[in-house]
Design an enzyme around this catalytic site. Structure first.
Site, PDB file in Angstrom:
ATOM      1  N   ARG A   1      11.633  -1.751  10.880  1.00 38.88           N
ATOM      2  CA  ARG A   1      10.581  -1.251  11.765  1.00 38.88           C
ATOM      3  C   ARG A   1      10.450  -2.173  12.971  1.00 38.88           C
ATOM      4  NH1 ARG A   1       5.309   0.133   8.223  1.00 38.88           N
ATOM      5  NH2 ARG A   1       4.371  -0.846  10.039  1.00 38.88           N
TER       6      ARG A   1
ATOM      7  N   LYS B   1       0.836  -1.222   0.000  1.00 34.76           N
ATOM      8  CA  LYS B   1       0.000   0.000   0.000  1.00 34.76           C
ATOM      9  C   LYS B   1       0.864   1.263   0.000  1.00 34.76           C
ATOM     10  CE  LYS B   1      -2.168  -0.806   3.917  1.00 34.76           C
ATOM     11  NZ  LYS B   1      -1.584  -2.091   4.322  1.00 34.76           N
TER      12      LYS B   1
ATOM     13  N   ARG C   1      11.667  -6.396   5.221  1.00 35.59           N
ATOM     14  CA  ARG C   1      11.400  -5.002   4.889  1.00 35.59           C
ATOM     15  C   ARG C   1      12.343  -4.055   5.637  1.00 35.59           C
ATOM     16  NH1 ARG C   1       5.265  -2.782   5.127  1.00 35.59           N
ATOM     17  NH2 ARG C   1       5.500  -2.839   7.377  1.00 35.59           N
TER      18      ARG C   1
ATOM     19  N   ARG D   1      -9.040   1.461   9.192  1.00 34.63           N
ATOM     20  CA  ARG D   1      -8.532   0.143   9.598  1.00 34.63           C
ATOM     21  C   ARG D   1      -9.644  -0.709  10.192  1.00 34.63           C
ATOM     22  NH1 ARG D   1      -3.011   0.741   8.857  1.00 34.63           N
ATOM     23  NH2 ARG D   1      -1.798  -0.838   9.915  1.00 34.63           N
TER      24      ARG D   1
ATOM     25  N   ARG E   1      -0.415  -8.451  13.769  1.00 34.01           N
ATOM     26  CA  ARG E   1      -0.931  -7.489  12.784  1.00 34.01           C
ATOM     27  C   ARG E   1      -1.788  -8.203  11.736  1.00 34.01           C
ATOM     28  NH1 ARG E   1       4.390  -5.191  10.948  1.00 34.01           N
ATOM     29  NH2 ARG E   1       3.234  -3.813   9.563  1.00 34.01           N
TER      30      ARG E   1
HETATM   31  P1  AMP Z   1       1.193   0.732   9.073  1.00 28.87           P
HETATM   32  O1  AMP Z   1       2.413   1.552   8.841  1.00 28.87           O
HETATM   33  O2  AMP Z   1       0.005   1.178   8.275  1.00 28.87           O
HETATM   34  O3  AMP Z   1       1.462  -0.754   8.944  1.00 28.87           O
HETATM   35  O4  AMP Z   1       0.771   0.976  10.606  1.00 28.87           O
HETATM   36  C1  AMP Z   1       1.626   0.626  11.672  1.00 28.87           C
HETATM   37  C2  AMP Z   1       0.823   0.576  12.952  1.00 28.87           C
HETATM   38  O5  AMP Z   1       0.257   1.870  13.236  1.00 28.87           O
HETATM   39  C3  AMP Z   1      -0.358  -0.371  12.944  1.00 28.87           C
HETATM   40  O6  AMP Z   1       0.009  -1.719  13.234  1.00 28.87           O
HETATM   41  C4  AMP Z   1      -1.236   0.231  14.045  1.00 28.87           C
HETATM   42  O7  AMP Z   1      -0.729  -0.085  15.330  1.00 28.87           O
HETATM   43  C5  AMP Z   1      -1.020   1.730  13.821  1.00 28.87           C
HETATM   44  N1  AMP Z   1      -2.026   2.275  12.880  1.00 28.87           N
HETATM   45  C6  AMP Z   1      -1.808   2.749  11.617  1.00 28.87           C
HETATM   46  N2  AMP Z   1      -2.948   3.171  11.071  1.00 28.87           N
HETATM   47  C7  AMP Z   1      -3.920   2.970  11.990  1.00 28.87           C
HETATM   48  C8  AMP Z   1      -5.327   3.186  12.016  1.00 28.87           C
HETATM   49  N3  AMP Z   1      -5.985   3.683  10.956  1.00 28.87           N
HETATM   50  N4  AMP Z   1      -6.009   2.842  13.139  1.00 28.87           N
HETATM   51  C9  AMP Z   1      -5.369   2.350  14.209  1.00 28.87           C
HETATM   52  N5  AMP Z   1      -4.056   2.096  14.260  1.00 28.87           N
HETATM   53  C10 AMP Z   1      -3.323   2.405  13.155  1.00 28.87           C
END
Ligand code: AMP
Length: 209
Positions: free
Chosen positions: A153, A13, A122, A88, A164
């Site tokens: 990360r 994404k 990654r 989400r 996740r």
């Molecule tokens: P991502 O970089 O999109 O994989 O997000 C990393 C982490 O940030 C996720 O595993 C969640 O803990 C938090 N996160 C990101 N976007 C959201 C969202 N829309 N709602 C809640 N937590 C989020």
């Protein structure tokens, strides 16, 4: 164009949102990047989010929804935006519908087995937010875009990856049905080379560049 990109963690994404956002001249808004920046800067939002992110759980809606609403009210979002990582869950999707009208939701689908390999290899550049896979890097420590130092990360470790994916299947995947019902869901196969996914997204959006 007002867009959201859906799909499991590691589906691509962020990478696709970067390319498509640039092509359509709309800002790429990643809630994960916003949280990571807030954590680095030690802001109140960052402090609240950290425990959830480290566990692979969703940050509470009370924090996330206001953060996105505020960001979408900024001037650069007037002609559109591309949301990556939000909504989400269905509650976030309903909240978003209350303050903005989407043109399309693009779901980038990839099977779980592939995601685990992608996520564990990654690397992330905190300087330019670029994301890369070690298999495509000449030097696993240097960002090929900006020369910044690449890191893994903290939430790309096996236990957090499993959480996740579980959160994705239970809470996030119903969001695709939400947008299908609204007639704006576009399905794209994310298990192909990056350029192929980009072309498939542009085709699904009926955009000719
Ligand atoms: P991502 O970089 O999109 O994989 O997000 C990393 C982490 O940030 C996720 O595993 C969640 O803990 C938090 N996160 C990101 N976007 C959201 C969202 N829309 N709602 C809640 N937590 C989020």
């Amino acid at each position: 164009m007002k867009l959201v990109f859906l799909g499991p963690p590691g589906a691509g994404k962020g990478t696709q949102a970067e390319v498509i956002g640039r092509a359509l001249n709309i800002p790429h808004i990643s809630t994960g990047d916003m949280f990571r920046k807030a954590m680095r800067e030690g802001t109140p939002t960052g402090l609240k989010a950290k425990a959830y992110i480290d566990q692979g759980q969703l940050v509470p809606d009370s924090v996330t929804i206001d953060m996105v609403k505020e960001r979408l009210s900024e001037d650069d979002c007037k002609n559109g935006y591309l949301l990556d990582g939000f909504p989400r869950d269905v509650h976030q999707a309903e909240a978003l519908a209350g303050f903005s009208q989407l043109d399309a939701a693009v779901n980038i689908a990839v099977a779980d087995e592939k995601l685990i390999a992608r996520l564990s290899g990654r690397r992330f550049c905190p300087k330019c937010s670029g994301t890369f896979h070690i298999s495509a890097l000449a030097d696993a420590k240097v960002c090929p875009n900006c020369g910044g130092e690449l890191v893994q990360r903290q939430d790309d470790n096996p236990a957090t990856i499993a959480n996740r994916l579980n959160v994705y299947h239970t809470q996030t995947s119903p969001v695709t049905a939400f947008y299908a019902q609204k007639g704006i869901l576009k399905e794209v196969d994310g298990d192909q080379p990056m350029e192929g996914v980009t072309a498939a997204i542009l085709k699904a959006l009926a955009v000719n560049l």
